[in-house]
Design an enzyme around this catalytic site. Structure first.
Site, PDB file in Angstrom:
ATOM      1  N   ARG A  23       0.858  -1.183   0.000  1.00  0.00           N
ATOM      2  CA  ARG A  23       0.000   0.000   0.000  1.00  0.00           C
ATOM      3  C   ARG A  23       0.889   1.225   0.000  1.00  0.00           C
ATOM      4  NH1 ARG A  23      -2.080   1.507   4.229  1.00  0.00           N
ATOM      5  NH2 ARG A  23      -1.417  -0.128   5.652  1.00  0.00           N
ATOM      6  N   TYR A  62      -1.580  -3.699  -6.622  1.00  0.00           N
ATOM      7  CA  TYR A  62      -1.396  -4.317  -5.304  1.00  0.00           C
ATOM      8  C   TYR A  62      -2.663  -4.251  -4.447  1.00  0.00           C
ATOM      9  CZ  TYR A  62      -0.220  -5.165  -0.564  1.00  0.00           C
ATOM     10  OH  TYR A  62      -0.258  -5.661   0.702  1.00  0.00           O
ATOM     11  N   LYS A  67      -9.663  -1.684   1.893  1.00  0.00           N
ATOM     12  CA  LYS A  67      -9.312  -0.476   2.648  1.00  0.00           C
ATOM     13  C   LYS A  67     -10.104   0.736   2.146  1.00  0.00           C
ATOM     14  CE  LYS A  67      -6.218  -2.733   4.991  1.00  0.00           C
ATOM     15  NZ  LYS A  67      -6.507  -3.127   6.371  1.00  0.00           N
ATOM     16  N   HIS A  82     -10.879  -0.959  11.865  1.00  0.00           N
ATOM     17  CA  HIS A  82      -9.795  -1.845  11.424  1.00  0.00           C
ATOM     18  C   HIS A  82      -9.579  -2.894  12.523  1.00  0.00           C
ATOM     19  CE1 HIS A  82      -5.303  -2.043   9.999  1.00  0.00           C
ATOM     20  NE2 HIS A  82      -6.041  -2.944   9.387  1.00  0.00           N
ATOM     21  N   SER A 107      -0.452  -2.738  11.720  1.00  0.00           N
ATOM     22  CA  SER A 107       0.072  -3.882  10.967  1.00  0.00           C
ATOM     23  C   SER A 107       1.344  -4.415  11.641  1.00  0.00           C
ATOM     24  CB  SER A 107       0.314  -3.530   9.507  1.00  0.00           C
ATOM     25  OG  SER A 107       0.900  -2.284   9.421  1.00  0.00           O
ATOM     26  N   CYS A 158       1.451  -6.633  13.983  1.00  0.00           N
ATOM     27  CA  CYS A 158       1.285  -6.914  15.414  1.00  0.00           C
ATOM     28  C   CYS A 158       0.472  -8.185  15.638  1.00  0.00           C
ATOM     29  CB  CYS A 158       0.628  -5.741  16.111  1.00  0.00           C
ATOM     30  SG  CYS A 158       1.688  -4.293  16.157  1.00  0.00           S
ATOM     31  N   ASP A 192      -9.649  -8.506   9.820  1.00  0.00           N
ATOM     32  CA  ASP A 192      -9.136  -7.180   9.460  1.00  0.00           C
ATOM     33  C   ASP A 192     -10.129  -6.026   9.654  1.00  0.00           C
ATOM     34  OD1 ASP A 192      -6.876  -5.720   8.464  1.00  0.00           O
ATOM     35  OD2 ASP A 192      -7.896  -5.468   6.547  1.00  0.00           O
ATOM     36  N   SER A 223       4.776 -10.145   0.962  1.00  0.00           N
ATOM     37  CA  SER A 223       4.091 -11.111   0.097  1.00  0.00           C
ATOM     38  C   SER A 223       2.849 -11.638   0.819  1.00  0.00           C
ATOM     39  CB  SER A 223       5.028 -12.254  -0.286  1.00  0.00           C
ATOM     40  OG  SER A 223       5.591 -12.844   0.869  1.00  0.00           O
ATOM     41  N   ARG A 224       1.870 -12.084   0.050  1.00  0.00           N
ATOM     42  CA  ARG A 224       0.547 -12.338   0.634  1.00  0.00           C
ATOM     43  C   ARG A 224      -0.073 -13.654   0.184  1.00  0.00           C
ATOM     44  NH1 ARG A 224      -1.867  -7.951   3.829  1.00  0.00           N
ATOM     45  NH2 ARG A 224      -0.208  -6.401   3.861  1.00  0.00           N
ATOM     46  N   TYR A 277       1.047 -15.997  20.804  1.00  0.00           N
ATOM     47  CA  TYR A 277       0.302 -16.972  19.994  1.00  0.00           C
ATOM     48  C   TYR A 277      -0.837 -17.615  20.795  1.00  0.00           C
ATOM     49  CZ  TYR A 277       4.248 -15.971  17.056  1.00  0.00           C
ATOM     50  OH  TYR A 277       5.184 -15.300  16.322  1.00  0.00           O
TER      51      TYR A 277
HETATM   52  C1  OXD Z   1      -3.068  -3.615   6.198  1.00  0.00           C
HETATM   53  C2  OXD Z   1      -3.627  -4.826   5.559  1.00  0.00           C
HETATM   54  O1  OXD Z   1      -2.166  -3.008   5.630  1.00  0.00           O
HETATM   55  O2  OXD Z   1      -4.584  -5.384   6.124  1.00  0.00           O
HETATM   56  O3  OXD Z   1      -3.562  -3.247   7.264  1.00  0.00           O
HETATM   57  O4  OXD Z   1      -3.142  -5.233   4.495  1.00  0.00           O
HETATM   58 MN    MN Z   2      -5.366  -4.306   7.796  1.00  0.00          MN
END
Ligand code: OXD
Ligand code: MN
Length: 586
Positions: free
Chosen positions: A67, A195, A204, A224, A246, A248, A273, A363-364, A488
């Site tokens: 982003r 992206y 978002k 969020h 992000s 965390c 999210d 990467s996702r 965790y």
């Molecule tokens: C972020 C996402 O950047 O969820 O918060 O990808």
């Molecule tokens: Mn997010």
């Protein structure tokens, strides 16, 4: 007569000049055709069809991997409506600038029209978006992340009640990349990036930036936040929503395997999210997850950090910018096991075993939410789940205790508004810089954040049974620099304390910052942790908090006179409370 959607599609086609227009109906055949087309032209690579059926790898342009907040704008008529934390452009200027880039941008390309729903189809709270895009990868991703096609068209009918979003890859030049939000028109324009967060406009752009503006106008909340259920031994489930910046561990917490399963505590997932919340007839905030999939960061994901998502992503998933093993499987740093010889990196080059990462840091995976074994039976509940607690948190190596509860709603809004996280080397190269990120919404609030704080305060007043508010910190370190808390699945111990606070059974100790667990109110059996570490995890150091209070006061100065009086009052109270404690006894 043409419907409002058809008219907008025609107008967009006149601007961008595609060679053809394809409406996405959400059907399997259309999806399969798109996939075959992308396999043929190299946009996608098929993964191992036995171990990863119906899974594909996409490599993005190397300059287009995250982003981009610096080119993300709120284009409200007045700059004050965007506020001091958003980039702002006049709507006319934004249209002129990006309009020039959109003109003819789809020449020779197919324009896909993707009608989609954010939220379960049966929910009165879901919203319709229509994304026009020239990226088939975006279409395939939207098929996972939203409910696409006829279901959305049926909902909108001939009405104008949809959020239009125009997207084009443009020429992918970072200098000609814009993500623009026109909140008064409820319109999104995005050009120059393929992206996720820039290009999947439902996420978002619609579900947070435009939705937060709508939510303020209409008296609800777009946040969020992940949403989880904690089921106790009685079989009763309590729902909580949590906001973390992000990196965390939001996705991991949402899909956590409880370390207390043998004691009857189980965690289920509603979302990882975004949470949309309305005041329900029972007086509680009711939360829906507007999304239908998870778009998670791959590196660091493994069978210890997130076994549920590891199971989920074994089919029907897209992978972006990860490595590829000779067996045709995805690979990233931190996945179980070393990279096999012959692994190809995210740029398509043979991995030499050097220091260059195999997978891009951001990467996702893109996975249908229903595939996670931890999915809640109520994840598509049309009315949403009732939220009993909000959790806020970040990475604080030194400052914040493992968990504390705000004294009341107003104090909780202050705690959330002062939320911050310390950066890690993996993200910025600069370790330990504290970034303020109120409610984890800094990049996503579509309007002036001072008014956003006010909206929070008002929602608390209007909600008969508002959630209790907590702050958590899994990342506190001891003098040796090591994490004190295992994190965790063990985080369920904190969720259990939260549940028991709400039920009125867990003891807490008053401190200047709020209510910290009484030493023996946390369930620690089965955990190897020293009493000294527990003391350190729960300690509140007034000197550190005095410095924190200074820092938050400075942060709030950005909002000038618009900062709500209640927040100012809480700020003064914190300063006074920590100041009082730090005065040495005479
Ligand atoms: C972020 C996402 O950047 O969820 O918060 O990808
Ligand atoms: Mn997010």
């Amino acid at each position: 007569m043409a419907s409002p959607i058809e008219r907008w599609v025609e107008e967009s086609a006149r601007l961008t000049g595609p060679k053809k227009i394809e409406w996405c109906d959400g059907s399997r055949e259309q999806h399969e055709r798109l996939i075959s087309q992308m396999l043929a032209d190299g946009t996608l690579l098929a993964l191992n069809s036995r171990s990863y059926p119906n899974c594909y790898l996409h490599r993005s342009d190397p300059t287009d991997v995250a982003r981009t907040e610096q080119i993300t704008f709120i284009c409200s008529r007045s700059q004050n409506d965007a506020g001091p934390t958003n980039n702002w452009m006049k709507p006319e200027d934004a249209k002129e600038k990006a309009g020039a880039l959109f003109r003819g941008a789809m020449h020779g390309r197919t324009m896909y029209v993707v009608p989609y729903l954010m939220g379960p189809a049966a929910s009165p709270y879901c919203k319709v978006g229509v994304e026009i895009t020239d990226s088939p990868y975006v279409v395939a991703s939207m098929y996972i992340m939203a409910r696409v096609g006829k279901v959305a068209l049926d909902r909108v009918g001939k009405s104008e009640d949809f959020v239009p979003g125009l997207h084009s890859l443009g020429d992918l030049n970072p200098d000609r990349r814009y993500v623009l939000h026109f909140p008064e028109e409820k319109l999104i324009w995005s050009i120059g990036s393929g992206y996720g967060g820039n290009a999947l406009l439902g996420k978002k752009c619609l579900a947070l930036r435009i939705a937060s503006w709508m939510a303020r106008e209409q008296g609800w909340m777009a946040e969020h936040m992940l949403i989880v259920g904690l089921t106790g031994p009685s079989g009763k489930t309590m729902y909580m929503a949590a906001a973390f910046p992000s990196a965390c561990g939001k996705t991991n917490l949402a899909m956590m395997v409880s370390a207390l399963e043998s004691q009857g505590y189980k965690v289920t997932t509603i979302g990882d999210d975004i949470s949309w919340m309305h005041i329900g007839p029972d007086g509680m905030l009711r939360a829906i997850n507007p999304e239908a999939g998870f778009f998670g960061v791959a590196p660091g994901t493994n069978s210890k950090t997130n076994p549920n998502v590891m199971a989920a992503l074994k089919s029907n998933s897209l992978f972006t910018n990860v490595g590829l093993t000779p067996a045709g499987e995805p690979w990233w740093e931190g996945i179980d096991g070393a990279a096999p010889a012959g692994t190809i990196d995210w740029l398509g080059r043979p991995h030499t075993g050097g220091t260059e990462p195999v997978a891009q840091a951001n990467s996702r995976y893109t996975v249908p939410a229903g595939q996670t074994p931890s999915i809640s039976p109520r994840w598509e509940d049309p009315e949403g789940v009732p939220i009993s607690a909000f959790l806020f948190g970040g990475r604080r190596a030194r400052l914040a205790p493992l968990v504390y509860e705000a004294r009341n709603w107003q104090h909780g809004v202050f705690v959330a508004a002062t939320m911050a996280s310390e950066t890690t080397a993996a993200i910025t190269g600069q370790v330990g810089v504290t970034r303020r990120d109120p409610m984890a919404m800094l990049p996503f609030c579509g309007y002036n954040m001072a008014r956003y704080f006010q909206h929070w305060l008002e929602m608390g007043r209007r909600t008969p049974k508002p959630p209790r508010i907590f702050h958590v910190n899994w990342f506190r370190k001891g003098a040796d620099g090591k994490y004190l808390w295992p994190g965790y699945g063990e985080n369920v111990r904190v969720l259990k304390w939260v549940m028991e606070r709400v039920e009125g059974t867990a003891a807490a100790v008053e401190t200047p910052i709020g209510l910290v667990p009484a030493r023996d109110s946390l369930t620690l059996d089965g955990l190897s942790i020293s009493p000294a570490a527990v003391d350190e995890l729960l300690r509140v150091d007034p000197a550190d908090w005095a410095a924190e209070a200074q820092a938050t006061r400075q942060f709030f100065q950005r909002f000038g006179d618009s900062l709500p009086a209640e927040i100012r009052q809480e700020q003064e109270q914190l300063q006074e409370r920590v100041g009082r404690v730090s005065v040495p006894a005479s």
